[in-house]
Design an enzyme around this catalytic site. Structure first.
Site, PDB file in Angstrom:
ATOM      1  N   SER A 143      46.487  39.376  32.732  1.00 10.55           N
ATOM      2  CA  SER A 143      45.220  39.733  32.109  1.00 10.55           C
ATOM      3  C   SER A 143      44.750  41.074  32.656  1.00 10.55           C
ATOM      4  CB  SER A 143      44.170  38.668  32.403  1.00 10.55           C
ATOM      5  OG  SER A 143      43.813  38.703  33.764  1.00 10.55           O
ATOM      6  N   LYS A 144      43.756  41.642  31.980  1.00  7.80           N
ATOM      7  CA  LYS A 144      43.207  42.911  32.409  1.00  7.80           C
ATOM      8  C   LYS A 144      42.676  42.803  33.836  1.00  7.80           C
ATOM      9  CE  LYS A 144      41.288  46.486  29.530  1.00  7.80           C
ATOM     10  NZ  LYS A 144      40.914  46.783  28.204  1.00  7.80           N
ATOM     11  N   ARG A 145      41.974  41.722  34.077  1.00 12.15           N
ATOM     12  CA  ARG A 145      41.398  41.459  35.383  1.00 12.15           C
ATOM     13  C   ARG A 145      42.486  41.374  36.455  1.00 12.15           C
ATOM     14  NH1 ARG A 145      37.214  38.385  37.618  1.00 12.15           N
ATOM     15  NH2 ARG A 145      37.424  38.478  39.890  1.00 12.15           N
ATOM     16  N   GLY A 177      43.969  44.664  37.341  1.00 10.19           N
ATOM     17  CA  GLY A 177      43.125  45.452  38.220  1.00 10.19           C
ATOM     18  C   GLY A 177      43.187  44.969  39.660  1.00 10.19           C
TER      19      GLY A 177
END
Length: 498
Positions: A257-259, A262
């Site tokens: 996921s994007k999270r 990061g």
RNA sequence: GCCCCCAUGGUCUAGUGGUUAGGACACAGCCCUUUCAAGGCUAUAACAGGAGUUCGAGUCUCCUUGGGGGCACCA
């Protein structure tokens, strides 16, 4: 399969976000295929959707390719015989080809409003039916729809998918895939703002740009039959298709996921190409690593340079199953590639990492310490961790670390004094000269080499972990070495025994 | 809900009907060793499950399960 035509492949990203490992791998395979058969590799920017356009993304894409060493022969910045290479500059071309499809009966104008479509969608959800267009505008005569268009009525263009029979397409990794045509939707080819969608634009461009092999992500598998149908409707020859599997997160459970992407950064990893250089990874290692995610060569070769890959790559050995991203393997490859670097190359590459840590370096010393650092580095940013003491005037050892295991501060100080004596009396100060008398001293002292050299290591490098002691001493130089030992003796003398 | 794809150790994979199921990373141990590494050696560890085809199946077929992707006037 190689055809008689020259191979032409394209990497066609949309500038809507950061370039990541998946796109890098696709570009790499494109590049390898083109280079090995003497074909062309084309960069095409798919930017027809202005809403999703992210300024700077295109530059990041090109910088990423450049960093990886993946060079293209035709592209938006360098031009080429089949341009323009930005879809946003090809609007009229798509309009022309869409009209052909309409006139041949393979596409039609649709005047359904988004609101009606939304209601249809809701109804289909409720009834648990496939989510598809219901064909309301399918049979409007062309004269009528042309009239309505001329009158300014909003419309899109849809592909007229056959309702009966089935469509078979061939993927290089998976073989033939057959779907029932009734499961295919009448996809929109042109939006009401007049811009072509991927389904149409990419097919037209691939044909016009004479693309022979399309390598793309497996997210296109569901629309693959539609794309083949569009090409067949035009009567064009189909390219070869290879749909690459997706990358899964390290656990192998699901896509990142994007999270999560990061969060990776704080562990020193990233799936974004732009981050990798700063994290201390070599483009050579990244290329080697991603090349092996979904492709293999043989049983005993895994270390590849880009030229190796050009020589050995084969579409035949592509693997269709999804691969989990394994960053520890990237670390391994990075270490391997660091060790295969020439010394002056290594020296050049670690320089910015010292600077980033605020360490002033000089090229001569950098070159001298390179062999010492080379075999213990995983990433380039390990260099200041191991080697900052070479460039400092003084070091600040932790007093606790100065005391050898099992010894008192006084005993440790005494050992340091004896070392000082020997070192200050040496004719030369290279490691070959230093080592024998130092070993003799250790022998005579009755202590272990680990104890004695441990004191000196901390005194001279300021750290418990360092490159080999004698080589390091030689590079630091006699004066600084003696000063640092002296400083360490003072610290030890001021400590109370425990 | 519908459609499509995938399935060998923790991870990446080799394997295309007959193998002691091979390699790499990681992990553990040993050797080397002034620390940390690098290097060498050794060990642990896999064919998702069930039917079928066959003399014989990791390999072919079907089902189940699990995972992934798609179902936009995004790409």
């Amino acid at each position: 399969m190689p055809s008689n035509n020259p191979v032409r492949v394209r990497f066609a990203p949309s500038p809507t976000g950061h370039m990541h490992l998946g796109s890098a791998r696709t570009a790499l395979y494109d590049y390898l295929l083109a280079r090995q058969i003497g074909g062309q590799f084309i960069l095409r920017i798919e930017d027809t959707d202005k809403k999703r356009y992210i300024p700077g993304a295109e530059d990041e894409l090109m910088a990423g390719l450049h960093w990886l060493g993946i060079n293209y022969d035709e592209g938006p910045d360098i031009g080429g015989p089949y341009g323009p290479y930005r879809q946003s500059e090809r609007k009229e071309i798509y309009q022309e080809y869409v009209r052909r499809l309409v006139e041949s009966g393979h596409a039609y104008y649709c005047f359904c409003t988004p609101e009606r479509l939304e209601r249809l969608h809701q109804e289909q959800m409720k009834q648990k039916l496939p989510l598809q267009y219901d064909g309301t505008c399918r049979n409007i005569p062309l004269e009528e729809s042309d009239r309505r268009r001329a009158a300014g009525e909003p419309h899109v263009v849809r592909f007229r998918t056959p309702k009966d029979g089935s469509t078979t397409v061939r993927d290089l990794l998976r073989g033939d895939i057959t779907v029932e045509n009734r499961s295919l939707d009448d996809a929109i080819l042109v939006k009401s703002d007049g811009w072509a969608l991927y389904h149409l634009a990419a097919m037209v461009d691939d044909h016009l740009m004479k693309i022979t092999h399309v390598i793309r992500g497996s997210e296109w598998l569901p629309t693959f039959p539609l794309h083949a149908l569009i090409i067949r409707a035009f009567g064009w020859e189909e390219p070869e298709w290879a749909h690459l599997s997706v990358f899964l997160k390290p656990s192998g459970k699901g896509k990142m996921s994007k999270r999560e992407a990061g969060d990776l950064l704080k562990d020193g990893y990233s799936i974004f190409i732009k981050d990798l250089e700063d994290l201390g990874y070599l483009p050579e290692a990244v290329v080697n690593w991603i090349s092996l995610m979904g492709w293999s060569y043989d049983d005993h070769t895994e270390f590849f340079t880009l030229p190796d890959l050009v020589e050995k790559f084969s579409l035949r050995k592509l693997n269709p199953s999804p691969a989990a991203i394994n960053f520890t393997k990237l670390d391994y490859f990075n270490g391997m590639h660091i060790r295969s670097l020439s010394l002056d190359d290594l020296a050049r590459r670690i320089k910015p990492f010292f600077r980033k840590e605020g360490v002033q370096t000089d090229d001569e010393t950098l070159l001298k310490i390179s062999p010492l650092l080379q075999e213990r580095m995983v990433t380039l940013d390990d260099a200041p961790y191991f080697g900052r003491f070479f460039f400092q005037d003084t070091v600040q050892p932790d007093p606790e670390d100065l005391v050898a295991k099992g010894l008192t501060p006084q005993e440790s100080a005494e050992l340091a004094r004896r070392s000082y004596e020997i070192l200050s009396g040496l004719s030369d100060f290279d490691s070959e000269t230093i080592e024998p008398p130092m070993r003799a001293m250790v022998e005579a002292s009755g202590y272990s080499a680990g104890q004695v050299f441990g004191i000196l290591r901390v005194a001279i490098t300021g750290q418990k972990v360092s490159p080999p002691l004698f080589e390091s001493m030689a590079i630091v130089g006699r004066q600084k070495v003696l000063e640092r030992i002296q400083a360490a003796i003072r610290i030890l003398e001021n400590m109370n025994s425990v």
